[in-house]
Design an enzyme around this catalytic site. Structure first.
Site, PDB file in Angstrom:
ATOM      1  N   PHE A 187      60.709  58.029   0.587  1.00  9.83           N
ATOM      2  CA  PHE A 187      59.985  56.984  -0.153  1.00  9.83           C
ATOM      3  C   PHE A 187      59.070  56.264   0.821  1.00  9.83           C
ATOM      4  CE2 PHE A 187      59.214  52.736  -1.803  1.00  9.83           C
ATOM      5  CZ  PHE A 187      58.723  53.058  -3.057  1.00  9.83           C
ATOM      6  N   ASP A 226      58.517  56.038   9.552  1.00 11.17           N
ATOM      7  CA  ASP A 226      58.485  54.937   8.586  1.00 11.17           C
ATOM      8  C   ASP A 226      59.791  54.163   8.773  1.00 11.17           C
ATOM      9  OD1 ASP A 226      58.900  53.308   6.403  1.00 11.17           O
ATOM     10  OD2 ASP A 226      58.051  54.702   4.943  1.00 11.17           O
ATOM     11  N   LYS A 277      59.299  44.758   5.504  1.00 12.45           N
ATOM     12  CA  LYS A 277      60.545  44.133   5.045  1.00 12.45           C
ATOM     13  C   LYS A 277      60.964  42.935   5.902  1.00 12.45           C
ATOM     14  CE  LYS A 277      62.354  47.787   2.162  1.00 12.45           C
ATOM     15  NZ  LYS A 277      61.896  47.306   0.867  1.00 12.45           N
TER      16      LYS A 277
HETATM   17  C1  PLP Z   1      60.984  53.411   3.837  1.00  6.83           C
HETATM   18  C2  PLP Z   1      60.042  52.585   3.016  1.00  6.83           C
HETATM   19  N1  PLP Z   1      58.716  52.777   3.142  1.00  6.83           N
HETATM   20  C3  PLP Z   1      57.840  52.061   2.423  1.00  6.83           C
HETATM   21  C4  PLP Z   1      58.247  51.090   1.530  1.00  6.83           C
HETATM   22  C5  PLP Z   1      57.241  50.296   0.756  1.00  6.83           C
HETATM   23  O1  PLP Z   1      57.234  48.977   1.213  1.00  6.83           O
HETATM   24  P1  PLP Z   1      56.527  47.826   0.343  1.00  6.83           P
HETATM   25  O2  PLP Z   1      57.277  47.704  -0.922  1.00  6.83           O
HETATM   26  O3  PLP Z   1      56.610  46.609   1.227  1.00  6.83           O
HETATM   27  O4  PLP Z   1      55.124  48.264   0.125  1.00  6.83           O
HETATM   28  C6  PLP Z   1      59.616  50.888   1.358  1.00  6.83           C
HETATM   29  C7  PLP Z   1      60.107  49.917   0.358  1.00  6.83           C
HETATM   30  O5  PLP Z   1      61.192  49.980  -0.137  1.00  6.83           O
HETATM   31  C8  PLP Z   1      60.542  51.635   2.121  1.00  6.83           C
HETATM   32  O6  PLP Z   1      61.864  51.468   1.998  1.00  6.83           O
END
Ligand code: PLP
Length: 392
Positions: A139, A224, A253
């Site tokens: 994700f 990520d 986050k």
């Molecule tokens: C691993 C990862 N990447 C990207 C995101 C996207 O982050 P945002 O919701 O701050 O755009 C998330 C959100 O849950 C995530 O867990």
């Protein structure tokens, strides 16, 4: 109608209904507890999906943020600010990177990573080497580019056409990786622990294979660490558990303790790729967010803080494994996935809410992302409620 219901009704009249929400209107929080509009108290083992890394309204963090609000709330990226310089320096030093681009969310940090990887390759090798390998079940966000990067079919609906140039490899499948890592690829993007995908930790030999193959081909590794970074796993970056440092690491986050911020960290090799005019964000590096980020870094870098995170993680695992309903516990540090034998994670989360406990879910698992500062007592109280529900 009680106060919770009044707020929910007003909210639903005008806020787009793009989330499945629990029937709870949150009024305030202090430490690891929050209170709803009718005065009911909750122990929070979700910390706003890992954003409130120091819990609710931590005193030093709040002082730093309020002082910044009263000094300079924002200007633009036409000018420099001391607080952004200070935060960038400390963040890069702590994480072991050369430079950082600031945005406002995880998706934005990943957009920056994708653009940087493609431009790095374009500058050096020209057109045609733009593909990015991402993992099945990953994700990476909700924008069109990050949805396209996300390796889950369920997200590839409605919004056609998605962005081309993403190839999915099965997590932990080295031969699938070898087969797909061809001359069209400029980067491999991974989560060391797939968070939304179900709190699944990558295997060391798969991570090693990614780094070794990428090094041979001058393909960039993008980590990520939006969910795993900034101390969540008991180390500043989850990559530290694997003895690896990606060319590009994205954070968001918990980075600013609950103020919107995303960061794309780059090593020496990538730090000169984005030149004036190639990328930007009006609010990126906002002074208030940077002040919050500095307060978070100060705490995480304080003596013994991350050891304590690891200790609490060990306690959670040990307690949960005593519970007859728990099939297995996955994750790293204070990022915990709980597989259940008979109960549904969604039902458990709803019942927890009734009993004054906030937990998250990820796929079929109950997921815990407690504030990094949670006290032993609060953790014990929260787990007691959760285990009572699981054992009924
Ligand atoms: C691993 C990862 N990447 C990207 C995101 C996207 O982050 P945002 O919701 O701050 O755009 C998330 C959100 O849950 C995530 O867990």
């Amino acid at each position: 109608m009680n106060n919770n219901e009044k707020t929910i009704q007003k909210f639903n009249n005008h806020v787009v209904q793009s989330y499945g929400r629990y029937p709870l209107a949150m009024k305030k929080g202090q430490g690891r507890r929050c209170v709803d509009e009718d005065g009911k108290e909750y122990i929070d083992l979700g910390s706003g999906i890992g954003t409130n890394s120091l819990g609710y309204c931590d005193e030093k963090w709040a002082d730093a943020v309020c002082a910044q609000v009263r000094t300079l709330q924002h200007n633009s990226n036409y000018y420099y600010t001391e607080v952004q310089a200070e935060f960038a320096e400390k963040l890069c030093e702590t994480a072991g990177y050369k430079s950082v681009f600031f945005g406002n969310s995880g998706a934005e940090a990943n957009e920056c990573a994708i653009k940087t990887a493609r431009k790095y390759s374009f500058d050096k090798y020209g057109k045609g080497r733009h593909n990015i390998i991402t993992l099945v079940n990953s994700f990476h966000g909700r924008t069109i580019a990050t949805l396209s990067a996300t390796g889950q079919d369920v997200f590839h609906n409605y919004f056609f056409p998605f962005l081309e140039g993403f190839i999915n490899v099965k997590a932990n499948d080295i031969s699938d990786l070898k087969e797909k890592l061809d001359d069209t690829v400029c980067a491999v993007m991974i989560e060391y622990v797939q968070g939304e995908g179900g709190v699944n930790v990558l295997q060391q030999d798969f991570v090693d294979a990614i780094y070794e193959l990428c090094a041979q081909k001058d393909v960039l590794v993008i980590a990520d660490e939006i969910q795993t970074g900034v101390g969540r796993t008991g180390k500043f970056l989850a990559g530290d558990h694997f003895g690896r440092k990606a060319d590009i690491t994205t954070l968001a986050k918990g980075i600013a303790g609950g103020i919107p911020m995303g960061a794309c960290l780059m090593n020496e090799k990538c730090s000169g790729v984005l030149t004036a005019g190639t990328h930007g964000s009006t609010f990126g590096g906002n002074p208030i967010a940077c002040a919050g980020g500095l307060a978070v870094l100060d705490r995480i870098n304080s003596d013994g803080f991350l050891d304590k995170v690891a200790e609490k993680a060990g306690y959670i695992k040990k307690e949960l494994e005593k519970c007859s309903e728990v099939a297995s516990v996955t994750g790293l540090g204070l990022m915990v996935g709980i597989s259940l034998k008979t109960k549904k994670a969604g039902d458990v989360a709803k019942e927890a809410l009734n009993r004054g406990l906030l937990v998250l879910t990820a796929k079929e698992k109950v997921r815990l992302l407690p504030p990094l500062t949670i006290s032993d007592d609060e953790l014990r109280d929260g787990l007691k409620i959760l285990m009572e529900i699981l054992e009924e």
